[in-house]
Design a protein around this motif. Structure first.
Motif, PDB file in Angstrom:
ATOM      1  N   LEU A 291       0.852  -1.182   0.000  1.00 59.27           N
ATOM      2  CA  LEU A 291       0.000   0.000   0.000  1.00 59.27           C
ATOM      3  C   LEU A 291       0.893   1.239   0.000  1.00 59.27           C
ATOM      4  O   LEU A 291       1.769   1.389   0.854  1.00 59.27           O
ATOM      5  CB  LEU A 291      -0.898  -0.009   1.230  1.00 59.27           C
ATOM      6  CG  LEU A 291      -1.977   1.073   1.283  1.00 59.27           C
ATOM      7  CD1 LEU A 291      -2.994   0.866   0.185  1.00 59.27           C
ATOM      8  CD2 LEU A 291      -2.658   1.067   2.638  1.00 59.27           C
ATOM      9  N   ARG A 292       0.699   2.122  -0.962  1.00 59.78           N
ATOM     10  CA  ARG A 292       1.549   3.299  -1.091  1.00 59.78           C
ATOM     11  C   ARG A 292       0.696   4.531  -1.384  1.00 59.78           C
ATOM     12  O   ARG A 292      -0.380   4.435  -1.969  1.00 59.78           O
ATOM     13  CB  ARG A 292       2.564   3.116  -2.229  1.00 59.78           C
ATOM     14  CG  ARG A 292       3.572   1.993  -1.976  1.00 59.78           C
ATOM     15  CD  ARG A 292       4.513   2.377  -0.854  1.00 59.78           C
ATOM     16  NE  ARG A 292       5.536   1.370  -0.615  1.00 59.78           N
ATOM     17  CZ  ARG A 292       5.570   0.567   0.450  1.00 59.78           C
ATOM     18  NH1 ARG A 292       4.605   0.666   1.375  1.00 59.78           N
ATOM     19  NH2 ARG A 292       6.550  -0.287   0.607  1.00 59.78           N
ATOM     20  N   PHE A 293       1.201   5.677  -0.954  1.00 60.61           N
ATOM     21  CA  PHE A 293       0.538   6.939  -1.230  1.00 60.61           C
ATOM     22  C   PHE A 293       1.268   7.598  -2.392  1.00 60.61           C
ATOM     23  O   PHE A 293       2.458   7.895  -2.302  1.00 60.61           O
ATOM     24  CB  PHE A 293       0.559   7.848   0.001  1.00 60.61           C
ATOM     25  CG  PHE A 293      -0.409   9.000  -0.087  1.00 60.61           C
ATOM     26  CD1 PHE A 293      -1.716   8.845   0.346  1.00 60.61           C
ATOM     27  CD2 PHE A 293      -0.019  10.228  -0.611  1.00 60.61           C
ATOM     28  CE1 PHE A 293      -2.621   9.896   0.267  1.00 60.61           C
ATOM     29  CE2 PHE A 293      -0.909  11.282  -0.700  1.00 60.61           C
ATOM     30  CZ  PHE A 293      -2.219  11.116  -0.259  1.00 60.61           C
ATOM     31  N   LEU A 294       0.560   7.817  -3.489  1.00 54.73           N
ATOM     32  CA  LEU A 294       1.168   8.333  -4.709  1.00 54.73           C
ATOM     33  C   LEU A 294       0.770   9.793  -4.900  1.00 54.73           C
ATOM     34  O   LEU A 294      -0.396  10.158  -4.719  1.00 54.73           O
ATOM     35  CB  LEU A 294       0.706   7.510  -5.914  1.00 54.73           C
ATOM     36  CG  LEU A 294       1.478   7.699  -7.227  1.00 54.73           C
ATOM     37  CD1 LEU A 294       2.923   7.244  -7.057  1.00 54.73           C
ATOM     38  CD2 LEU A 294       0.807   6.907  -8.342  1.00 54.73           C
ATOM     39  N   VAL A 295       1.734  10.613  -5.279  1.00 55.37           N
ATOM     40  CA  VAL A 295       1.512  12.043  -5.503  1.00 55.37           C
ATOM     41  C   VAL A 295       2.029  12.403  -6.892  1.00 55.37           C
ATOM     42  O   VAL A 295       3.179  12.097  -7.227  1.00 55.37           O
ATOM     43  CB  VAL A 295       2.223  12.910  -4.445  1.00 55.37           C
ATOM     44  CG1 VAL A 295       2.033  14.392  -4.748  1.00 55.37           C
ATOM     45  CG2 VAL A 295       1.696  12.592  -3.052  1.00 55.37           C
ATOM     46  N   ILE A 296       1.178  13.016  -7.699  1.00 58.02           N
ATOM     47  CA  ILE A 296       1.585  13.554  -8.998  1.00 58.02           C
ATOM     48  C   ILE A 296       1.359  15.057  -8.952  1.00 58.02           C
ATOM     49  O   ILE A 296       0.238  15.516  -8.769  1.00 58.02           O
ATOM     50  CB  ILE A 296       0.785  12.926 -10.151  1.00 58.02           C
ATOM     51  CG1 ILE A 296       0.965  11.414 -10.176  1.00 58.02           C
ATOM     52  CG2 ILE A 296       1.217  13.518 -11.484  1.00 58.02           C
ATOM     53  CD1 ILE A 296       0.160  10.722 -11.270  1.00 58.02           C
ATOM     54  N   ARG A 297       2.433  15.788  -9.128  1.00 66.17           N
ATOM     55  CA  ARG A 297       2.344  17.250  -9.069  1.00 66.17           C
ATOM     56  C   ARG A 297       3.150  17.804 -10.233  1.00 66.17           C
ATOM     57  O   ARG A 297       4.356  17.605 -10.309  1.00 66.17           O
ATOM     58  CB  ARG A 297       2.873  17.763  -7.736  1.00 66.17           C
ATOM     59  CG  ARG A 297       2.548  19.224  -7.435  1.00 66.17           C
ATOM     60  CD  ARG A 297       3.005  19.567  -6.027  1.00 66.17           C
ATOM     61  NE  ARG A 297       2.764  20.948  -5.681  1.00 66.17           N
ATOM     62  CZ  ARG A 297       1.634  21.417  -5.165  1.00 66.17           C
ATOM     63  NH1 ARG A 297       0.636  20.597  -4.960  1.00 66.17           N
ATOM     64  NH2 ARG A 297       1.508  22.693  -4.861  1.00 66.17           N
ATOM     65  N   GLY A 298       2.459  18.474 -11.168  1.00 69.01           N
ATOM     66  CA  GLY A 298       3.139  18.860 -12.394  1.00 69.01           C
ATOM     67  C   GLY A 298       3.479  17.599 -13.172  1.00 69.01           C
ATOM     68  O   GLY A 298       2.627  16.782 -13.465  1.00 69.01           O
ATOM     69  N   LYS A 299       4.764  17.411 -13.484  1.00 74.35           N
ATOM     70  CA  LYS A 299       5.185  16.188 -14.159  1.00 74.35           C
ATOM     71  C   LYS A 299       6.013  15.294 -13.231  1.00 74.35           C
ATOM     72  O   LYS A 299       6.613  14.325 -13.674  1.00 74.35           O
ATOM     73  CB  LYS A 299       6.004  16.524 -15.404  1.00 74.35           C
ATOM     74  CG  LYS A 299       7.339  17.175 -15.129  1.00 74.35           C
ATOM     75  CD  LYS A 299       8.116  17.384 -16.421  1.00 74.35           C
ATOM     76  CE  LYS A 299       9.472  18.023 -16.136  1.00 74.35           C
ATOM     77  NZ  LYS A 299      10.238  18.252 -17.382  1.00 74.35           N
ATOM     78  N   THR A 300       6.039  15.624 -11.952  1.00 75.75           N
ATOM     79  CA  THR A 300       6.842  14.890 -10.987  1.00 75.75           C
ATOM     80  C   THR A 300       5.974  13.928 -10.186  1.00 75.75           C
ATOM     81  O   THR A 300       4.875  14.273  -9.765  1.00 75.75           O
ATOM     82  CB  THR A 300       7.572  15.854 -10.033  1.00 75.75           C
ATOM     83  OG1 THR A 300       8.323  16.780 -10.813  1.00 75.75           O
ATOM     84  CG2 THR A 300       8.503  15.113  -9.106  1.00 75.75           C
ATOM     85  N   VAL A 301       6.483  12.722  -9.991  1.00 72.43           N
ATOM     86  CA  VAL A 301       5.762  11.664  -9.281  1.00 72.43           C
ATOM     87  C   VAL A 301       6.576  11.256  -8.063  1.00 72.43           C
ATOM     88  O   VAL A 301       7.803  11.115  -8.145  1.00 72.43           O
ATOM     89  CB  VAL A 301       5.538  10.436 -10.185  1.00 72.43           C
ATOM     90  CG1 VAL A 301       4.697   9.389  -9.470  1.00 72.43           C
ATOM     91  CG2 VAL A 301       4.886  10.845 -11.495  1.00 72.43           C
ATOM     92  N   ALA A 302       5.908  11.075  -6.953  1.00 79.05           N
ATOM     93  CA  ALA A 302       6.567  10.609  -5.737  1.00 79.05           C
ATOM     94  C   ALA A 302       5.686   9.575  -5.055  1.00 79.05           C
ATOM     95  O   ALA A 302       4.460   9.682  -5.064  1.00 79.05           O
ATOM     96  CB  ALA A 302       6.856  11.777  -4.791  1.00 79.05           C
TER      97      ALA A 302
END
Length: 763
Positions: A70-81
């Motif tokens: 289970l992971r929390f994914l963040v997409i902001r602009g073109k960056t993924v974390a």
């Protein structure tokens, strides 16, 4: 689907909680958008939306063990974390993986997959230039998966924007694409805690059934005609009677290709389509007992792929008591989610070696049936959808019931199936927790506390590796962005002009002349294009019933965007195609066949073809054993106006072409279940499958890789099973998004009449 509270810190016992808010950052703030999305730190004014939520990171490590975290994914602009916990609740939390999205990133839906004790919907991310660089994430629902696809698409648009703005190549090369593959330094740590990390079923019971409900903002997609199709169908439904508050209809058109009478039950269910779809597919008998009186006792026999399985069921006749004994049945299920968010489920009786006839049970056949689940656009806050169950019934049985109104029909399998719609309606009515459809994200006009991710993209853990997906640069045009959001109607309805066919015919002729004037160079002498001078491997139809042939129908059976579409969402009947279909090739190959136009024996290389101002080559690559190529050649009698929509499409970027290349299908004759699978909705092919473009000399070739999509492969597999009895019309067009591009026009059409796979020519 119920949403749990925000998960605790321990990853071994967490479930996805409420997704965090979407934040639009202001220019100049030290957030991710200004650091790594090409916005600049102060002054560009370009704000970025953040997409975030819980996903499952799945795969197989180098020692052969499957993992699902289970992971929390963040997409902001073109960056993924990617994080182990929600970084909004834990300021300063370092991401365990991070990277940038490049324009070469592809996202493919793999469909539904069983993971331990729950079903998830899997997305495969890969580099289209090197498919060995890949990874998979999974979501709790099909609708959620679609929203993540849109989020990655927006990130790709940001990458294109950076190329257009001239961001330095050194900076682009330093932005490595996020790597979702497992890596050796971390494998040893996984192996040490394998019992805890791999067996996700040890977590909360609802771990795999909860959804992050990722959403940017509530939108209604009007690309595909709202609740109406983009091609006319032959069905003519007549209301028969009402059972349990659900209307029952009979198809009185008697379309060719069916063996029985078609009935359907239609009802409004108070839930969103994603939730209803999950309930219909769920095999949990304790839940099905609450709404399904016939097929409640089901068990999975085999999963064919992410969109196709086989189930076995039993039934003891406690309510349909004219049966004498226990019955069992086996049927297959195929499902698809359209680009408009509607679901289609096909159910067909079948046989399976793992479930032979069972002692004490009489093997019966469940009627072939389809579910269609479509959002109902309402002004209220409560979600609603229209649920339609369509099935085939014996003409003799239905005829006897209509003549005598025998009560036996209400004790039959068809009646039990039709009643499922009423059961679903009541099931959701008494389970209000399942009907929530409140937006889980908020777009803020002011930037709140920004989420910081290191812009240098260095490894956050020892041994993290990223692959560089940067390839040849592609220019970015404003037309590439999907501007439909700005003109979305509140009710999401599409109006059709209420005009007579005589007036419509005059309008079509007038619009055809206007289109030719704007799209083609009219002050030049036209070249006479005689299709009889061009010969493909598939012959042109000599008559309407000529099998294994093609013809070029008009566009009057298709609905396209009218001149005022951006203000009143009106669609009009299509006119004559702009381009002339001159030949069709039908090939079979062992390997995928690209660049057909460059083949020495290609029609395009002939002396007659070289005199044509422009040729559009559509190469539909059909995955099968062997593979097939259906190649259509469309010719323009005049040169193309470079400043027209067609001109910009021909010489534009691949991203622009992907966002505009549209196809409308229509099964004219064929088995009714194939019609339901194919549908009549327009499809942006560049968004659904991989399209490769070849622009040279006087032609543009579009290679459509149908096998690049699991959904498309599943549908085409069904179609090939009935292809020798199918008559299908296709319309090809470029989607209009701006007022100056309206009205839309049809580039070309083709009718394929009962094509025989055995007639394909080997090359």
């Amino acid at each position: 689907m119920a949403t749990a509270a925000r998960p605790p810190a321990s990853p071994a016992a967490v479930g996805p909680g409420d997704v965090s808010e979407v934040e639009l950052s202001e220019a100049g703030s030290p957030d991710l958008g200004s650091r790594s999305s090409g916005s600049g730190s102060g002054g560009s004014g370009r704000s970025m939306a953040e997409y975030s939520g819980w996903v499952y990171h799945i795969g197989v490590n180098s020692i052969g063990h499957e993992y699902c975290h289970l992971r929390f994914l963040v997409i902001r602009g073109k960056t993924v974390a990617m994080y182990k916990r929600d970084p909004h609740d834990h300021p300063g939390l370092e991401p365990i993986r991070k990277g940038a999205v490049a324009h070469t990133l592809m996202v493919e839906e793999l469909g539904r997959r069983r993971v331990n004790h729950g079903d998830v919907y899997v997305l495969r991310l890969y580099n289209r230039l090197d498919q060995t660089k890949k990874g998979e994430i999974a979501c709790a629902s099909s609708g959620e998966a679609q929203k993540w696809i849109e989020a990655f698409e927006h990130a790709k648009q940001q990458a294109d924007h950076d190329l257009m703005r001239g961001v330095s190549r050194n900076r682009l090369q330093s932005e490595n694409e996020i790597n979702l593959d497992c890596h050796r330094p971390r494998v040893r740590r996984y192996a040490q805690g394998l019992g805890k990390l791999v067996r996700i079923g040890k977590g909360p019971e609802m771990l795999l059934r909860q959804s992050s409900d990722l959403r940017n903002q509530e939108r209604v997609n009007t690309n595909f005609g709202g609740d109406t199709g983009d091609a006319f169908e032959a069905h003519e439904w007549r209301y028969v009677r009402t059972f349990n508050g659900i209307r029952i209809f009979e198809d009185i058109a008697n379309p060719k290709g069916g063996k029985g009478i078609l009935l359907k039950s239609v009802g409004v269910v108070g839930a969103n389509p994603d939730t209803v779809f999950e309930v219909v597919l769920d095999l949990d008998k304790h839940k099905r007992y609450e709404w399904d009186m016939l097929t409640a006792d089901l068990e999975l026999v085999e999963t064919i792929d992410g969109y196709y399985d086989v189930v076995y069921g039993t039934y003891e006749p406690k309510y349909l008591n004219w049966w004498k004994g226990k019955k069992d049945f086996v049927f297959s299920r195929q499902w698809f989610r359209g680009q408009d968010g509607a679901y289609t489920i096909l159910q067909s009786p079948t046989r399976h070696n793992k479930r032979p006839p069972k002692h004490g049970f009489e093997r019966t056949k469940i009627n072939p049936s389809t579910w269609e689940i479509r959002r109902l656009n309402t002004t209220g806050s409560s979600p609603k959808c229209v649920v339609t169950l369509m099935l085939e019934i014996s003409p003799s049985f239905w005829g006897r019931w209509k003549r005598r109104h025998s009560s036996n029909f209400e004790k039959s399998i068809p009646f039990a199936l039709l009643s499922q719609v009423a059961g679903l309606r009541e099931y959701f009515a008494v389970n209000p927790a399942l009907t929530s459809d409140l937006p889980s994200t908020v777009v803020k006009s002011k930037a709140s506390e920004p989420l910081l991710i290191q812009s240098e993209l260095e490894d956050s853990e020892p041994g993290d590796e990223f692959y560089d997906a940067l390839a040849r640069g592609e220019s970015f045009e404003d037309e590439d962005s999907d501007d439909d959001d700005a003109v979305t109607p509140k009710a999401g309805k599409v109006k059709l002009k209420n005009v007579s066919w005589a007036i419509a015919g005059l309008t079509l002729k007038t619009s055809k002349a206007l289109v030719e004037t704007s799209e083609l160079v009219t002050n030049s002498t036209p070249v006479t294009v005689d299709p009889s001078h061009f010969h493909g491997t598939l012959h042109r139809a000599k008559s309407e019933n000529d099998p294994n042939s093609w013809s070029a129908p008009g566009g009057e059976k298709f609905m396209i965007r009218g001149k005022t579409y951006l203000t009143d969402y009106t669609k009009v009947v299509g006119g004559d195609p702009l381009l002339k279909l001159i030949a069709v090739d039908w090939f079979k190959v062992n390997e995928r066949f690209d660049s057909v136009a460059l083949h020495p024996k290609s029609l395009v290389q002939s002396e007659a073809a070289k005199k044509i101002p422009f040729i559009l080559v559509i190469n539909l690559q059909v995955p099968a054993k062997p593979n097939y190529n259906l190649v259509m050649y469309y010719a323009a009698e005049r040169a193309v106006n470079k400043d027209s929509l067609l001109g910009r499409f021909i010489d534009g970027t691949d991203a622009f072409r992907d966002a505009r290349f549209k196809l409308i299908p229509s099964i004219v004759e064929g088995y009714w279940m194939v019609k339901r699978a194919v549908g009549t909705k327009a499809c942006l092919l560049g968004k659904a499958v991989t399209c490769n473009y070849l622009r040279q000399d006087n032609f543009l070739e579009i290679d459509v890789d149908i096998g690049s999509s699991s959904v498309a492969r599943s549908i085409i597999g069904l179609v090939l099973g009935y292809v020798t009895s199918i008559v299908v019309d296709l319309a090809i067009l470029i989607e209009a998004k701006e007022e100056k591009e309206l009205p839309e026009y049809i580039l070309g059409t083709v009718r394929l009449n009962r094509v025989n796979p055995d007639s394909a020519v080997s090359i």
